[in-house]
Design an enzyme around this catalytic site. Structure first.
Site, PDB file in Angstrom:
ATOM      1  N   LYS A 115    -105.410   9.203  57.291  1.00  0.00           N
ATOM      2  CA  LYS A 115    -105.054  10.569  57.612  1.00  0.00           C
ATOM      3  C   LYS A 115    -106.621  11.029  58.194  1.00  0.00           C
ATOM      4  O   LYS A 115    -107.588  10.576  57.868  1.00  0.00           O
ATOM      5  CB  LYS A 115    -104.843  11.589  56.360  1.00  0.00           C
ATOM      6  CG  LYS A 115    -104.066  12.774  57.040  1.00  0.00           C
ATOM      7  CD  LYS A 115    -102.747  12.512  57.341  1.00  0.00           C
ATOM      8  CE  LYS A 115    -101.767  13.486  57.712  1.00  0.00           C
ATOM      9  NZ  LYS A 115    -100.430  13.332  57.653  1.00  0.00           N
TER      10      LYS A 115
HETATM   11  N1  GLU Z   1     -98.271  13.269  60.409  1.00  0.00           N
HETATM   12  C1  GLU Z   1     -96.832  12.728  59.953  1.00  0.00           C
HETATM   13  C2  GLU Z   1     -96.835  12.403  58.665  1.00  0.00           C
HETATM   14  O1  GLU Z   1     -97.311  12.912  57.973  1.00  0.00           O
HETATM   15  C3  GLU Z   1     -96.701  11.308  60.881  1.00  0.00           C
HETATM   16  C4  GLU Z   1     -97.681  10.474  60.909  1.00  0.00           C
HETATM   17  C5  GLU Z   1     -97.597   9.066  61.864  1.00  0.00           C
HETATM   18  O2  GLU Z   1     -96.507   9.038  62.332  1.00  0.00           O
HETATM   19  O3  GLU Z   1     -98.513   8.300  61.854  1.00  0.00           O
HETATM   20  O4  GLU Z   1     -96.012  11.564  58.249  1.00  0.00           O
END
Ligand code: GLU
Length: 425
Positions: A115
């Site tokens: 993240k």
């Molecule tokens: N931000 C989204 C999540 O929390 C998508 C993450 C992604 O597609 O890599 O799952």
């Protein structure tokens, strides 16, 4: 009834990373997880904090702080969104990276968890400032990125345009176009059909499966959705199209209620036109926090973390909570909801549709071979239905709630991969 976990700290004083570790401890106990694997998963593999300048339009230079965290890469490259939010922090990003490790494993796609975040309020930045901030942040964290290394995606406060700037910046640094370095990009540069809707679509698919398992159905059920961003707005629309009565939705400015059901198509058009839900003609205004305690069949928290807490959990009257957001329910609230027979479908399953179609986008980008929306949606449906069934199976086998079951499935897969690979050297 499952035995109640002993909580090591007064939970409501915990930050998101404490909560994530607490959730891991609960499942480690249940799974009899190897102590060394538990220790590994408690610690993110690598973390980068960057402080960087951006030239603002008023002629000043402002410093911003950003993060990128890789939690665990045993099952594949790092995958996870980037959030632009004034209150993001390293601990929040660590928690979100951990949840991505579990989420990717629950839906069984070959990624580890990551993240990123930048402490900023995108709403007060001009478009050129936002672009410069994105490009500089990308440059600062580029040492961690790459289609085989780390593939960002949108999250709270970011979107397809920001992914396009990330892709372009990374490609400029490499000297050639690298579409597979981000997902959630516009179609024009190798995005996937169905990616924008994927998280909301997955939420509704999983809700359908959860209701079906309890002998209920979406058509005719009442729904409240907290958050009207990418996840909440699509989920509300698809619930509405599936015949549910979406009685309330909220955004950062407030909530709107119509007990006979809101016309979500009209509400979408209204919010696009006015920038808010508030004042929608066929609705009455309502305090946003009252939405969480409405007497509905299905409650979808699709905003931020820590929304259902020890303070308000006892007042939740929904039969099902489907977590569109990451981390919306605290562990203390989980215990209260369980005691009140509320079925919580946890984030790591409920909102996994987004990263699942990110996986499809990455595969399409690597192969330069693109699928139709129908193909994407059909494959998404398969993965979500399978993941929910496996989690439900684990819940039955281990006599536990769905969150613990999802962690049993997800952490179990990560642990298996760690033990197959062994410790280097
Ligand atoms: N931000 C989204 C999540 O929390 C998508 C993450 C992604 O597609 O890599 O799952």
């Amino acid at each position: 009834m499952t035995s109640q976990p002993v909580l090591s700290k007064p939970i409501e004083s915990m930050n998101s990373f404490d909560i994530a570790r607490q959730q891991l401890a609960i499942v480690a106990d249940k799974l009899n997880l190897n102590h060394d694997v538990h220790e590994m998963l408690k610690h993110p593999k690598r973390e980068l904090t960057v402080n960087f300048p951006v030239s603002m339009e008023n002629g000043t230079v402002k410093m911003f702080t950003g993060y990128r965290v890789h939690h665990n890469l045993t099952r594949g490259p790092a995958k996870g969104g980037i959030r632009f939010h004034p209150e993001t922090s390293l601990d929040e990003v660590r928690a979100l990276a951990f949840w991505m490790t579990v989420k990717c494993a629950v839906v069984n796609i070959p990624f580890g968890g990551a993240k990123g975040g930048v402490v900023c309020d995108p709403a007060v930045l001009t478009r050129p400032e936002l672009e410069d901030l994105t490009r500089r942040y990308t440059t600062e964290i580029a040492i961690m990125l790459g289609p085989d290394e780390d593939i960002p995606a949108p999250d709270v406060g970011t979107n397809g345009q920001i992914m396009a700037w990330i892709m372009d910046t990374y490609s400029m640094l490499k000297g050639h176009t690298v579409p597979a370095v981000v997902t959630g990009k516009p179609l024009a540069i190798g995005g996937s059909e169905g990616r924008i809707e994927a998280t909301g679509r997955g939420v509704v698919t999983v809700a359908r499966e959860a209701l079906q398992a309890a002998g209920a159905k979406i058509s005719g059920s009442s729904v409240a959705v907290q958050g009207f961003g990418n996840v909440g707005s699509v989920a509300a629309l698809l619930f509405h199209r599936a015949g549910a009565k979406v009685v309330a939705v909220s955004d950062v400015q407030g909530a709107v209620l119509n007990k006979r059901g809101l016309d979500i198509d009209a509400l979408l058009a209204y919010s696009k036109r006015t920038g808010s839900l508030v004042g929608f003609p066929e609705s009455e205004p309502m305090p946003a926090d009252a939405l969480l305690t409405l007497p509905v069949d299905v409650l979808v928290p699709a905003a931020l973390q820590n929304q259902i807490t020890a303070q308000n959990a006892a007042a939740v009257r929904a039969r099902f909570v489907i977590e569109g957001a990451n981390g919306p329910t605290t562990p203390q609230a989980d215990i209260i909801l369980r005691g009140n027979d509320v079925t919580v479908v946890p984030d790591v399953v409920a909102n996994a549709g987004g990263v699942t179609v990110s996986y499809f986008e990455w595969v399409q980008g690597l192969q330069s071979f693109f699928w139709t929306e129908a193909e994407v949606n059909a494959k998404l449906e398969q993965i979500m239905v399978r993941a929910f069934a496996q989690v439900q199976e684990a819940a039955k086998e281990h006599r536990c709630d769905l969150r613990t079951a999802a962690y049993i499935v997800g952490v179990g897969r990560v642990a298996e991969a760690i033990s197959a690979r062994g410790i280097y050297p």
